[in-house]
Design a protein around this motif. Sequence first.
Motif, PDB file in Angstrom:
ATOM      1  N   PHE A   1       0.795  -1.729   0.326  1.00  0.00           N
ATOM      2  CA  PHE A   1       0.115   0.414  -0.194  1.00  0.00           C
ATOM      3  C   PHE A   1       1.059   1.472   0.049  1.00  0.00           C
ATOM      4  O   PHE A   1       0.496   2.283  -0.020  1.00  0.00           O
ATOM      5  N   LEU A   2       1.612   1.365   0.955  1.00  0.00           N
ATOM      6  CA  LEU A   2       2.557   2.290   0.542  1.00  0.00           C
ATOM      7  C   LEU A   2       3.465   2.438  -0.766  1.00  0.00           C
ATOM      8  O   LEU A   2       3.432   3.470  -1.147  1.00  0.00           O
ATOM      9  N   GLU A   3       3.538   1.579  -1.612  1.00  0.00           N
ATOM     10  CA  GLU A   3       4.506   1.779  -2.443  1.00  0.00           C
ATOM     11  C   GLU A   3       3.764   2.453  -3.741  1.00  0.00           C
ATOM     12  O   GLU A   3       3.814   3.535  -4.076  1.00  0.00           O
ATOM     13  N   ARG A   4       2.016   1.960  -3.849  1.00  0.00           N
ATOM     14  CA  ARG A   4       1.217   2.412  -4.366  1.00  0.00           C
ATOM     15  C   ARG A   4       1.020   4.047  -3.467  1.00  0.00           C
ATOM     16  O   ARG A   4       0.365   4.729  -5.042  1.00  0.00           O
ATOM     17  N   CYS A   5       0.808   4.231  -2.726  1.00  0.00           N
ATOM     18  CA  CYS A   5       0.520   5.626  -2.297  1.00  0.00           C
ATOM     19  C   CYS A   5       1.324   6.401  -2.254  1.00  0.00           C
ATOM     20  O   CYS A   5       0.901   7.535  -2.793  1.00  0.00           O
ATOM     21  N   GLN A   6       2.951   6.613  -2.390  1.00  0.00           N
ATOM     22  CA  GLN A   6       3.783   6.715  -2.191  1.00  0.00           C
ATOM     23  C   GLN A   6       4.118   7.629  -4.312  1.00  0.00           C
ATOM     24  O   GLN A   6       4.086   8.813  -4.344  1.00  0.00           O
ATOM     25  N   ARG A   7       3.539   6.701  -5.063  1.00  0.00           N
ATOM     26  CA  ARG A   7       3.263   6.662  -6.177  1.00  0.00           C
ATOM     27  C   ARG A   7       2.205   7.894  -6.310  1.00  0.00           C
ATOM     28  O   ARG A   7       2.448   8.602  -7.369  1.00  0.00           O
ATOM     29  N   ILE A   8       1.073   7.357  -5.891  1.00  0.00           N
ATOM     30  CA  ILE A   8       0.318   8.225  -6.719  1.00  0.00           C
ATOM     31  C   ILE A   8       0.236  10.097  -5.660  1.00  0.00           C
ATOM     32  O   ILE A   8       0.463  10.899  -6.334  1.00  0.00           O
TER      33      ILE A   8
END
Length: 299
Positions: free
Chosen positions: A65-72
């Motif tokens: 979830f962190l990886e996706r949130c950082q990309r967003i």
Amino acid sequence: MDNFGQIKVFIQAAEARNFTLAGRTLGISSSGVGKAIARLEDRVGVRLFHRSTRSIALTPEGTRFLERCQRILSELELAENELSETQQAPRGKLHVSLPLVGMLMMPVLTRFMRIYPLIELDLDFTDRLVDLIHEGFDVVVRTGEVTDASLTTRTLGYFRHRIVGASAYLDRRGEPLSPADLAYHDCLHHKFPGTGKLVPWRLWRDGKDYPVALPRAVVASTLEPLVYMAEEGLGLACLPDYAVHTQLEQGRLRSVLDDYMHQEGVFRAVWPRSRQDSPRVRLFVDFLATHLLPGGGEG
């Protein structure tokens, strides 16, 4: 707190690995951070952190979830930067990882800071393998190859190694005319900080290697002490040319056995693909490619 606010709290807590530190950065209490995380976990239906009385750690689901949130978040920042790019000078924070030899790049970095004073450089000097995404780096500068397809790279320039010594030392001990002569000289060695292994002096000519058992007068994990000791006449050192360019130009050091030194290295800038169009990243990488070393170009 709205959904986006909860995500910002989650990212800060995950990167800080501490609710209290995250709260200080965000200007809220640690209990406020904990409540925001709890509401986010309730909403997404999974546990994002393992908690103990002393520490927190991401669960596997939390890591994804962190990886996706950082990309967003990166995409949102990029969109904001693109809107404001034509309205104001480049500004904001740039988190950069440089190798330990990065201190030798300081003249170029200082020049960048003077030209772009609104860009805040956060510099981390280390030779360890860093995780760009999880550690929040915008750009990493390293030597060698990059194989991770999720990263964007650009070649900043090429360098070669030179065996150098002070004129006083060479006049006293004699200039080596062949690789075998190095066995009778005081050799100043550079070691890899991570492994402790010595950086090899690779001598070859006409396709033939010339291995030599080199004496060890000094071993150091960074280049600056070796440059200084070579200038002081304490021995010969095998160093990348960018580290001794000024000393060679000014005559404080002389190079020897140049016909046997053909080992070439490359500096590269590496950054996450999600940030490849960030104006600050693009500006910084372009500047390094132009000013750091000759031969910069696309990698």
